[in-house]
Write a protein that holds these residues in place. Sequence first.
Motif, mmCIF file in Angstrom:
data_model
loop_
_atom_site.group_PDB
_atom_site.id
_atom_site.type_symbol
_atom_site.label_atom_id
_atom_site.label_comp_id
_atom_site.label_asym_id
_atom_site.label_seq_id
_atom_site.Cartn_x
_atom_site.Cartn_y
_atom_site.Cartn_z
ATOM 1 N N GLU A 84 0.820 -1.201 0.000
ATOM 2 C CA GLU A 84 0.000 0.000 0.000
ATOM 3 C C GLU A 84 0.860 1.260 0.000
ATOM 4 O OE1 GLU A 84 -3.234 1.644 -0.836
ATOM 5 O OE2 GLU A 84 -3.413 -0.473 -0.242
ATOM 6 N N GLU A 87 2.112 1.745 -3.548
ATOM 7 C CA GLU A 87 1.056 2.217 -4.445
ATOM 8 C C GLU A 87 0.762 3.701 -4.226
ATOM 9 O OE1 GLU A 87 -2.200 -0.355 -3.655
ATOM 10 O OE2 GLU A 87 -1.410 -2.037 -4.836
ATOM 11 N N GLU A 95 -4.856 6.557 -6.075
ATOM 12 C CA GLU A 95 -5.225 5.992 -4.780
ATOM 13 C C GLU A 95 -6.285 6.845 -4.084
ATOM 14 O OE1 GLU A 95 -4.011 2.985 -3.167
ATOM 15 O OE2 GLU A 95 -3.698 2.756 -5.326
ATOM 16 N N VAL A 126 -1.693 5.826 4.509
ATOM 17 C CA VAL A 126 -1.554 4.373 4.587
ATOM 18 C C VAL A 126 -2.646 3.774 5.457
ATOM 19 C CG1 VAL A 126 -0.059 2.472 5.305
ATOM 20 C CG2 VAL A 126 0.931 4.475 4.186
ATOM 21 N N HIS A 129 -6.144 3.877 3.732
ATOM 22 C CA HIS A 129 -6.370 2.870 2.699
ATOM 23 C C HIS A 129 -6.443 1.458 3.287
ATOM 24 C CE1 HIS A 129 -6.155 5.039 -1.183
ATOM 25 N NE2 HIS A 129 -5.556 5.959 -0.437
ATOM 26 N N LEU A 130 -5.599 1.181 4.252
ATOM 27 C CA LEU A 130 -5.629 -0.151 4.862
ATOM 28 C C LEU A 130 -6.969 -0.403 5.548
ATOM 29 C CD1 LEU A 130 -2.051 -0.353 6.406
ATOM 30 C CD2 LEU A 130 -2.916 -1.662 4.467
ATOM 31 N N GLU A 133 -9.829 -0.495 2.589
ATOM 32 C CA GLU A 133 -9.717 -1.581 1.620
ATOM 33 C C GLU A 133 -9.627 -2.961 2.271
ATOM 34 O OE1 GLU A 133 -6.549 -0.903 -1.196
ATOM 35 O OE2 GLU A 133 -6.923 1.268 -1.205
#
Length: 231
Positions: A84, A87, A95, A126, A129-130, A133
């Motif tokens: 991640e 990305e 993103e 980070v 998104h973690l 997602e």
Amino acid sequence: MVDGGQGRNAARLNWLRAGVLGANDGIISTAGLILGVAGATSAIGPILTAGIAGLVAGAVSMALGEYVSVSSQRDAERALIAQERQELLDDPDGELAELAAIYRSKGISPATARLVAAELTAHDPVAAHLDAELGLDPEALTNPTHAAVSSGISFTAGAALPILAVALAPAPIRIPVTFVAVLVALVLTGQISARLGGAGHRRAVLRLVVGGAAAMAVTYAIGQLLGVSGI
């Protein structure tokens, strides 16, 4: 907003569930071993030797297995975090759009979803998104050492109960006392397990008690059979 406290609470709840399961395993497996030997001989020495050996072997096996399993899980989580991060470095705009799309899919309006995604990204991209997602909190990763110690201790605590019961009970009633003590313990751990899982108490306790009683009855019968045959 990413809720790190919620992730840590979920992790603690999972360890508590694992501890209850470890205690159940220690109770049932050690009781089965003890009663199997007790079916073959009434001498307390071999019975206690089998019980203590089962406790030590089971606790080590549980701790080692949990350590290996959780280490693999932690490695996978770290790999996902690294992926991640990369990305986000390679395509931050893409993103951001992906994060906004996730919130739109949950029913948030496009403008609000974009605003939420931008604010979360500004705070900790980070973690944002973690969480969105993967449902993963980078501050609450699984700890293999904690898991191993917890499993070993819970198994030991569970296994100690049938050992104490068979050691302290008078010889003529050693078997029934151990049998009843184990079933009472399984009722208690079954209720705890059901409460943690939000399930009905009666069904959870019944499954555990019937399974434990069957395990003890079978091992005791096998012990008697082998003892009578002189094997």
